[in-house]
Scaffold this motif. Structure first.
Motif, PDB file in Angstrom:
ATOM      1  N   ALA A  66       0.847  -1.199   0.000  1.00  0.00           N
ATOM      2  CA  ALA A  66       0.000   0.000   0.000  1.00  0.00           C
ATOM      3  C   ALA A  66       0.880   1.245   0.000  1.00  0.00           C
ATOM      4  O   ALA A  66       1.881   1.312   0.704  1.00  0.00           O
ATOM      5  CB  ALA A  66      -0.904  -0.005   1.232  1.00  0.00           C
ATOM      6  N   PRO A  67       0.543   2.239  -0.810  1.00  0.00           N
ATOM      7  CA  PRO A  67       1.374   3.449  -0.884  1.00  0.00           C
ATOM      8  C   PRO A  67       1.267   4.277   0.391  1.00  0.00           C
ATOM      9  O   PRO A  67       0.321   4.123   1.169  1.00  0.00           O
ATOM     10  CB  PRO A  67       0.780   4.196  -2.082  1.00  0.00           C
ATOM     11  N   PRO A  68       2.221   5.159   0.628  1.00  0.00           N
ATOM     12  CA  PRO A  68       2.157   6.005   1.826  1.00  0.00           C
ATOM     13  C   PRO A  68       1.026   7.020   1.753  1.00  0.00           C
ATOM     14  O   PRO A  68       0.508   7.326   0.671  1.00  0.00           O
ATOM     15  CB  PRO A  68       3.531   6.696   1.834  1.00  0.00           C
ATOM     16  N   PHE A  69       0.654   7.494   2.933  1.00  0.00           N
ATOM     17  CA  PHE A  69      -0.379   8.516   3.104  1.00  0.00           C
ATOM     18  C   PHE A  69      -1.759   8.044   2.642  1.00  0.00           C
ATOM     19  O   PHE A  69      -2.643   8.847   2.365  1.00  0.00           O
ATOM     20  CB  PHE A  69      -0.017   9.813   2.370  1.00  0.00           C
ATOM     21  N   SER A  70      -1.947   6.701   2.557  1.00  0.00           N
ATOM     22  CA  SER A  70      -3.267   6.162   2.236  1.00  0.00           C
ATOM     23  C   SER A  70      -3.947   5.805   3.550  1.00  0.00           C
ATOM     24  O   SER A  70      -3.857   4.675   4.029  1.00  0.00           O
ATOM     25  CB  SER A  70      -3.139   4.932   1.328  1.00  0.00           C
ATOM     26  N   LEU A  71      -4.613   6.773   4.144  1.00  0.00           N
ATOM     27  CA  LEU A  71      -5.186   6.599   5.472  1.00  0.00           C
ATOM     28  C   LEU A  71      -6.497   5.828   5.445  1.00  0.00           C
ATOM     29  O   LEU A  71      -7.140   5.661   6.489  1.00  0.00           O
ATOM     30  CB  LEU A  71      -5.415   7.973   6.115  1.00  0.00           C
ATOM     31  N   SER A  72      -6.918   5.360   4.288  1.00  0.00           N
ATOM     32  CA  SER A  72      -8.166   4.590   4.221  1.00  0.00           C
ATOM     33  C   SER A  72      -8.048   3.280   4.990  1.00  0.00           C
ATOM     34  O   SER A  72      -9.059   2.719   5.428  1.00  0.00           O
ATOM     35  CB  SER A  72      -8.521   4.297   2.758  1.00  0.00           C
ATOM     36  N   LYS A  73      -6.823   2.777   5.157  1.00  0.00           N
ATOM     37  CA  LYS A  73      -6.607   1.527   5.888  1.00  0.00           C
ATOM     38  C   LYS A  73      -6.206   1.777   7.335  1.00  0.00           C
ATOM     39  O   LYS A  73      -5.815   0.853   8.037  1.00  0.00           O
ATOM     40  CB  LYS A  73      -5.534   0.695   5.184  1.00  0.00           C
ATOM     41  N   LEU A  84       3.951  -7.916   2.513  1.00  0.00           N
ATOM     42  CA  LEU A  84       2.987  -8.771   3.211  1.00  0.00           C
ATOM     43  C   LEU A  84       1.867  -7.959   3.846  1.00  0.00           C
ATOM     44  O   LEU A  84       1.074  -8.507   4.619  1.00  0.00           O
ATOM     45  CB  LEU A  84       3.697  -9.606   4.286  1.00  0.00           C
ATOM     46  N   GLY A  85       1.802  -6.690   3.528  1.00  0.00           N
ATOM     47  CA  GLY A  85       0.752  -5.849   4.065  1.00  0.00           C
ATOM     48  C   GLY A  85       0.977  -5.406   5.494  1.00  0.00           C
ATOM     49  O   GLY A  85       0.047  -4.969   6.169  1.00  0.00           O
ATOM     50  N   LEU A 260      11.901  -1.576  -5.753  1.00  0.00           N
ATOM     51  CA  LEU A 260      12.225  -0.158  -5.927  1.00  0.00           C
ATOM     52  C   LEU A 260      11.465   0.463  -7.099  1.00  0.00           C
ATOM     53  O   LEU A 260      11.114   1.641  -7.067  1.00  0.00           O
ATOM     54  CB  LEU A 260      13.735   0.010  -6.136  1.00  0.00           C
ATOM     55  N   GLY A 261      11.212  -0.306  -8.145  1.00  0.00           N
ATOM     56  CA  GLY A 261      10.508   0.227  -9.308  1.00  0.00           C
ATOM     57  C   GLY A 261       9.027   0.430  -9.082  1.00  0.00           C
ATOM     58  O   GLY A 261       8.423   1.323  -9.678  1.00  0.00           O
ATOM     59  N   SER A 262       8.427  -0.389  -8.212  1.00  0.00           N
ATOM     60  CA  SER A 262       6.976  -0.334  -8.034  1.00  0.00           C
ATOM     61  C   SER A 262       6.555   0.161  -6.653  1.00  0.00           C
ATOM     62  O   SER A 262       5.449   0.690  -6.499  1.00  0.00           O
ATOM     63  CB  SER A 262       6.364  -1.725  -8.265  1.00  0.00           C
ATOM     64  N   ALA A 263       7.410  -0.025  -5.641  1.00  0.00           N
ATOM     65  CA  ALA A 263       7.068   0.384  -4.265  1.00  0.00           C
ATOM     66  C   ALA A 263       8.324   0.947  -3.599  1.00  0.00           C
ATOM     67  O   ALA A 263       8.909   0.325  -2.722  1.00  0.00           O
ATOM     68  CB  ALA A 263       6.501  -0.800  -3.482  1.00  0.00           C
TER      69      ALA A 263
END
Length: 307
Positions: A66-73, A84-85, A260-263
């Motif tokens: 999950a990308p940073p600053f995604s406070l939905s979770k 692994l989440g 590094l390329g995707s996350a």
């Protein structure tokens, strides 16, 4: 009546000294911010695993990378999640314990052994000093990273072995620094007076000379703490440092290199933690060097009084 007055005077003197140091620290805003950052890290080191251990281990495949600053979770995912989440914020807080523990233990061990050997080498001189210096030269002939790689490749790369090899690699730095200080201090008048009054070697070394060397050693320890953190992170990145399920900031950087390329955030935030603590230690050590120097401290106090 004199004894209670003396007993009350000691806490008052200590309180005044603490206030004076706090005032000098507040005067240097960069050092003050560095000290606050290090206090936060120390708090995370002590209480982080107790407060965040469950969140750091909790697997949530729905939040994988999950990308940073995604406070939905939830706010725990403010820095994102790993493959692994698991919450990166929680893992960074938990990993601070191993990272700081390894660095501080290695520096404390090398400072104790190297400082004691430096006191003996500087005060005794002769063949004792020559032997200790040749031993230090032999250790320093190997770069710290190379020595650690060789030893940890042969032995089990556990926490104890990492601390031991990092401590051994930094002993010569403290030995040489303390020896150089003692060579100059032992020629001063107060050491000559102590010898004339019949003080033994142990009393002269640990009562008279060691306190004079301690400010330099503390400053050096702050710098070495930053260096050891970087070496430990490099070892974990190479896969021969701390092994899972234990976690350090360097190991988190290593785990994220395949993404590094995707996350990019998997390696970025632990790297920021390493960089921040290292920079804070370097800046605070520079302040300590100025404050423990009588000439520079006089200037600090004068400018503070002028304000």
């Amino acid at each position: 009546m004199a004894a209670p007055r003396v007993a009350k005077a000691k806490p008052a003197a200590r309180s005044a000294a603490a206030r004076q140091i706090a005032a000098l620290l507040w005067q240097d805003k960069v050092a003050f911010v560095s000290a606050i950052l290090l206090l936060i890290v120390i708090f995370c080191t002590i209480f982080g695993p107790w407060l965040m251990a469950d969140q750091a281990r909790a697997v949530n495949l729905m939040a994988r990378n999950a990308p940073p600053f995604s406070l939905s979770k939830g706010w725990m995912f403010v820095l994102g999640a790993d493959a692994l989440g698991r919450s990166l914020a929680a893992r960074i807080i938990v990993a601070s314990q191993n990272t700081i523990l390894i660095a501080s233990s290695a520096v404390l061990l090398s400072m104790t052994i190297g400082g004691a050997l430096g006191l003996v080498a500087g005060y005794k001189g002769g063949w004792i000093s020559a032997t200790l210096l040749r031993l230090a030269d032999a250790i320093m002939s190997f770069p710290s990273m190379l020595l650690a790689v060789i030893v940890l490749f042969v032995f089990d790369p556990g926490v104890e072995n990492v601390i031991l090899v990092l401590a051994v690699s930094r002993i010569p730095i403290f030995l040489r620094t303390v020896r150089a200080e003692v060579l100059e201090i032992k020629e001063r008048m107060f050491v000559t007076a102590a010898l004339a009054m019949g003080a033994n070697t142990n009393r002269i070394l640990f009562r008279h000379i060691a306190p004079m060397v301690m400010p330099t050693v503390i400053n050096l320890a702050a710098l070495e703490m930053a260096f050891v953190m970087l070496v430990e992170s490099g070892l974990s990145f190479l896969g021969i440092g701390i092994q899972p399920p234990e976690v350090t900031w360097g190991l988190m950087v290593a785990d994220g290199r395949n993404y590094l390329g995707s996350a990019w955030w998997l390696s970025f935030w632990p790297g920021v933690a390493i960089m921040t603590v290292t920079m804070a230690l370097n800046l605070l050590s520079n302040w300590l060097r100025l404050v423990t120097d009588p000439v520079e401290r006089w200037r600090f106090q004068t400018s503070a009084g002028a304000r």
